[in-house]
Design an enzyme around this catalytic site. Structure first.
Site, PDB file in Angstrom:
ATOM      1  N   PHE A 103     -20.364 -25.577  -1.634  1.00  0.00           N
ATOM      2  CA  PHE A 103     -20.254 -25.645  -3.090  1.00  0.00           C
ATOM      3  C   PHE A 103     -18.785 -25.632  -3.514  1.00  0.00           C
ATOM      4  CE2 PHE A 103     -23.072 -24.971  -6.845  1.00  0.00           C
ATOM      5  CZ  PHE A 103     -22.114 -24.986  -7.824  1.00  0.00           C
ATOM      6  N   PHE A 104     -17.987 -24.772  -2.883  1.00  0.00           N
ATOM      7  CA  PHE A 104     -16.572 -24.717  -3.219  1.00  0.00           C
ATOM      8  C   PHE A 104     -15.875 -26.029  -2.848  1.00  0.00           C
ATOM      9  CE2 PHE A 104     -17.123 -20.014  -3.186  1.00  0.00           C
ATOM     10  CZ  PHE A 104     -16.510 -19.720  -4.405  1.00  0.00           C
ATOM     11  N   PHE A 206     -21.613 -22.962 -13.269  1.00  0.00           N
ATOM     12  CA  PHE A 206     -21.470 -21.783 -12.409  1.00  0.00           C
ATOM     13  C   PHE A 206     -22.727 -21.556 -11.574  1.00  0.00           C
ATOM     14  CE2 PHE A 206     -20.695 -17.354 -11.209  1.00  0.00           C
ATOM     15  CZ  PHE A 206     -19.328 -17.373 -10.970  1.00  0.00           C
ATOM     16  N   ARG A 346      -7.783 -18.660  -3.386  1.00  0.00           N
ATOM     17  CA  ARG A 346      -8.156 -19.660  -4.398  1.00  0.00           C
ATOM     18  C   ARG A 346      -7.511 -19.373  -5.748  1.00  0.00           C
ATOM     19  NH1 ARG A 346     -12.117 -23.514  -4.116  1.00  0.00           N
ATOM     20  NH2 ARG A 346     -12.917 -24.284  -6.092  1.00  0.00           N
TER      21      ARG A 346
END
Length: 369
Positions: A103-104, A206, A346
């Site tokens: 997902f990231f 999200f 991140r």
């Protein structure tokens, strides 16, 4: 006073895997209630989880080997999931962690597609992801590693619970893909959504209901609709996710301002409500703190629901235990998200050579020439 006074950070400590580590938390981002009331825990499988997900990223070619070697552990993606889904069987924990890492990477590809104006590449990827979500077995060898990676991770997730859960998960993630498409167009046009529009979109980008769905395979039980839609259970789930999204907005605001982003609660407040940066930070903090306080209240209602479900029958006992397990992990999400934002590379924008280009992304992604 600057909104993010990094120069005046204090240091706090937390315990993971038997060791105490110091982490700098800026005062503007500090939440003493999280540190006091939401103790940090990690799934005991975490060390193996980190190693396996790192290997999976390499095997699926989702990140170049040099990026994996230099950045994968420091991005702390497995830490985030291992601090959330406590009690999950190891194979469930691994599938969730791999999906989260995917997902990231997908989020980063989306960002690069926007930055480099790759509209056609994004449209193609969007179609392929929808197809892989519905028919993962047919996309395991896809030429695009991002499509094959989704197929692999969701195919594993689909193996744990009945088809009804799979269909719900797929429906929720189809909505997420479409929300990312809306984000793409907003960013391409430089359009900053109003506050209400942004909040509704944020619940999708999200992936609020995806992470909530994954509580169930972690607990080993698909919850009936009457439980999932019970006002207390649904409110607790939403509050845990809203906290995460808003705290993320608070922490990532400098990064997203530097990258000319248009999707952040602070940016919407500044643009549409006329707030200063400092006032926007204060408003996001207020929402974050209210989500914590309200969760602590509604948590008690969910515990009472679990007690009522445990009606003396075997099924009732199992269902009540599953609800308690899901609620406990909603609670774990608060601390896991909080520490992730202070551990993960991140969000360490000040250490990047280019504040608008994360060093862990691959600018030679599919579609870029």
């Amino acid at each position: 006073m600057p909104a993010f006074p990094y120069s005046t950070t204090y240091r706090t400590t937390y315990r993971t895997a038997g060791t105490v580590t110091a982490v700098a938390v800026p005062p503007s981002l500090s939440l003493p209630v999280i540190e006091a009331v939401f103790p940090r825990q990690l799934h005991p499988y975490w060390p193996q989880l980190q190693e396996n997900t790192r290997s999976w990223l390499l095997e699926k070619r989702l990140m170049p080997p040099d990026k994996v070697a230099e950045y994968a552990d420091g991005l702390c993606y497995t830490d985030l999931m291992a601090g959330y889904y406590l009690g999950a069987p190891d194979e469930v924990m691994q599938a969730i962690a791999d999906y989260s890492a995917w997902f990231f990477v997908w989020d980063d590809r989306h960002d690069r597609d926007v930055v480099h104006g790759r509209a056609a590449a994004w449209r193609q990827l969007r179609r392929r992801l929808h197809a892989a979500l519905d028919f993962p077995a047919e996309h395991l060898q896809h030429e695009d590693p991002l499509v094959a990676g989704l197929a692999d991770s969701v195919g594993r997730l689909y193996s744990f619970l009945p088809k009804t859960w799979n269909a719900r998960f797929a429906r929720h993630f189809h909505e997420v893909i479409e929300a990312y498409d809306r984000e793409f167009h907003n960013r391409a046009e430089g359009r900053i959504p109003g506050v209400d529009e942004y909040l509704a979109l944020r619940r999708l980008t999200f992936a609020h209901w995806i992470w909530t769905d994954l509580l169930e395979p972690s607990a080993g039980c698909e919850l009936p609709e009457t439980v999932r839609k019970h006002p207390a259970y649904r409110r607790a789930a939403l509050l845990s996710q809203e906290f995460a999204a808003w705290y993320n907005d608070l922490c990532s605001l400098p990064k997203e301002i530097a990258g000319d982003e248009v999707h952040n609660l602070g940016i919407s407040l500044i643009t549409h409500e006329g707030l200063t940066l400092e006032e926007a930070v204060e408003e996001i903090r207020r929402r974050v703190e209210e989500s914590i306080s309200e969760f602590l209240v509604v948590e008690k209602d969910v515990l009472r629901l679990a007690d009522r479900l445990a009606d003396g029958t075997v099924h009732g006992k199992e269902l009540g235990a599953a609800v308690r397990a899901c609620l406990a992990n909603m609670r774990n999400w608060f601390s896991s998200v909080y520490w992730f934002h202070h551990e993960s590379g991140r969000y360490m924008v000040d250490s990047w050579d280019d504040r608008s280009t994360p060093p862990y992304v691959n600018n030679e992604a599919a579609g870029e020439k």
